[in-house]
Design a protein around this motif. Structure first.
Motif, PDB file in Angstrom:
ATOM      1  N   PHE A   1      -0.452   4.033   0.674  1.00  0.00           N
ATOM      2  CA  PHE A   1      -0.967   3.282  -0.140  1.00  0.00           C
ATOM      3  C   PHE A   1      -1.690   4.146  -1.174  1.00  0.00           C
ATOM      4  O   PHE A   1      -1.447   3.882  -2.401  1.00  0.00           O
ATOM      5  CB  PHE A   1      -2.039   2.400   0.586  1.00  0.00           C
TER       6      PHE A   1
ATOM      7  N   TRP B   1       4.165  -4.565  -4.997  1.00  0.00           N
ATOM      8  CA  TRP B   1       3.435  -4.715  -3.884  1.00  0.00           C
ATOM      9  C   TRP B   1       2.021  -3.757  -4.040  1.00  0.00           C
ATOM     10  O   TRP B   1       0.948  -4.120  -3.386  1.00  0.00           O
ATOM     11  CB  TRP B   1       4.051  -4.532  -2.472  1.00  0.00           C
TER      12      TRP B   1
ATOM     13  N   ALA C   1      -1.560  -5.184  -3.690  1.00  0.00           N
ATOM     14  CA  ALA C   1      -2.360  -4.365  -2.745  1.00  0.00           C
ATOM     15  C   ALA C   1      -3.814  -3.738  -3.314  1.00  0.00           C
ATOM     16  O   ALA C   1      -4.861  -3.984  -2.577  1.00  0.00           O
ATOM     17  CB  ALA C   1      -1.947  -3.254  -1.944  1.00  0.00           C
TER      18      ALA C   1
END
Length: 356
Positions: free
Chosen positions: A226, A249, A253
């Motif tokens: 991430f 995404w 996130a």
């Protein structure tokens, strides 16, 4: 050890420069660190005017105030890394603070919002505010990623929507917008209680919670896919997309995680303030953005460190406490806050242009 090696290499490189380059080196170093220099001067001046500024109680106060603002800064920093921002952060803090207070009011409080509701378990309330904050963050991220809207516009809209929801919430059950106070002792002790003292001065529990948040976000930024994807998207979204990173995404996130951090800030603020109302959280995002920029999180994207954010929060808080010790009136403090943001952003952009 690594820092010492880097310093040694920098000294060696400096010795190889000619006189003109050395002048440029010092000039650039002075400009790039101007904010820190001014802050050090301000701190020294404040101490000469009021010696209590560096007393143990004052230092603990600065640490405590900084700890309360660290979660929101850690959240908004991710949005800045993506070359965006989040204007809804302060209102999310206000909403989650009021939700926390309403669910954790003492049963014997005369104007309890939910008279028949026992104070919920603290972990349940934390989960609720994290989810509420995360939902707002998800909405922000989805509109930014799906429609390619600028985060400024999206979060300005959600700021207004969240504030409207907050105003409606504090009217529930005939509360009529009254401040939400009378918090249960278990809640207050959990957040503002103290297990450790520093030279006799209690350190609030939420300082340790802030340290946990710092460790968590450091891990997320530096040791996970991430984090790598976030910096890749912030640096160059097109290149990140070609490399197989889901820009869509990743954007969602980052904003969702930011919203969750605002929820935690609201939970802490609820007990710290003790009396929550519609204006709770007002302009918190301004302080958080300023702290991030001072700490080296660049609006050009893809640049930032957790340590820098924490340092930025502490520096900003030192300034605000110094202004109080110098008896600067509230109106002037707003002017100084604005100047700090303007100067910090100008220095940040200048660094970017010089690198180009």
């Amino acid at each position: 050890m690594r820092a010492f090696s880097n310093l040694k290499a920098s000294i060696a490189n400096y010795k190889t420069l000619d006189s003109k380059d050395k002048k440029t080196f010092w000039k650039e170093g002075f400009i790039n660190n101007l904010m820190y220099i001014l802050i050090i001067i301000a701190a020294i001046y404040t101490y000469t005017q009021n010696h209590k500024f560096l007393s143990v109680s004052s230092i603990v106060n600065i640490i405590s105030l900084s700890a309360a603002n660290i979660p929101i800064a850690l959240g908004i920093a991710g949005c800045i890394v993506l070359t965006g921002t989040d204007l809804s952060a302060g209102r999310v803090v206000g909403l989650t603070a009021c939700i926390s207070a309403s669910l954790l009011q003492s049963m014997d409080y005369a104007t309890k919002m939910f008279p028949n509701l026992q104070p919920l378990p603290i972990p349940v309330v934390i989960l609720i505010v994290v989810v509420v904050g995360g939902i707002v963050g998800f909405v922000n991220g989805w509109f930014v990623a799906q429609f390619k809207l600028h985060p400024f516009i999206v979060t300005l809209a959600t700021q207004l929507i969240t504030y409207g929801v907050l105003l409606l919430y504090i009217m529930i059950n005939g509360n009529n917008g009254q401040p939400l106070s009378g918090l249960d002792n278990s809640f207050k002790n959990f957040v503002t209680g103290s297990l450790v003292k520093f030279f006799g001065v209690p350190i609030p529990n939420y300082v340790w919670y802030a340290i946990i948040m710092i460790a968590f976000m450091w891990f997320m930024w530096n040791k996970t896919t991430f984090g790598k994807n976030m910096f890749a998207v912030g640096s160059n979204p097109e290149a990140a997309n070609v490399s197989g990173v889901s820009v869509f995404w990743t954007t969602i996130a980052v904003h969702t995680l930011a919203g969750a951090m605002y929820g935690i800030t609201g939970f802490i603020e609820s007990a710290r303030i003790g009396s929550n109302q519609a204006n709770t959280g007002l302009n918190y995002e301004c302080d958080a953005i300023a702290a991030c920029v001072i700490g080296g999180v660049s609006f050009v994207g893809g640049t930032g460190k957790i340590s820098g954010i924490v340092l930025g929060v502490f520096i900003l808080r030192i300034i605000f406490v110094a202004l109080q010790f110098l008896s600067i009136n509230q109106s002037m403090q707003y002017i100084i806050k604005g100047l700090i943001i303007l100067v910090a952003c100008s220095i940040d952009m200048r660094k970017y242009l010089v690198r180009k």
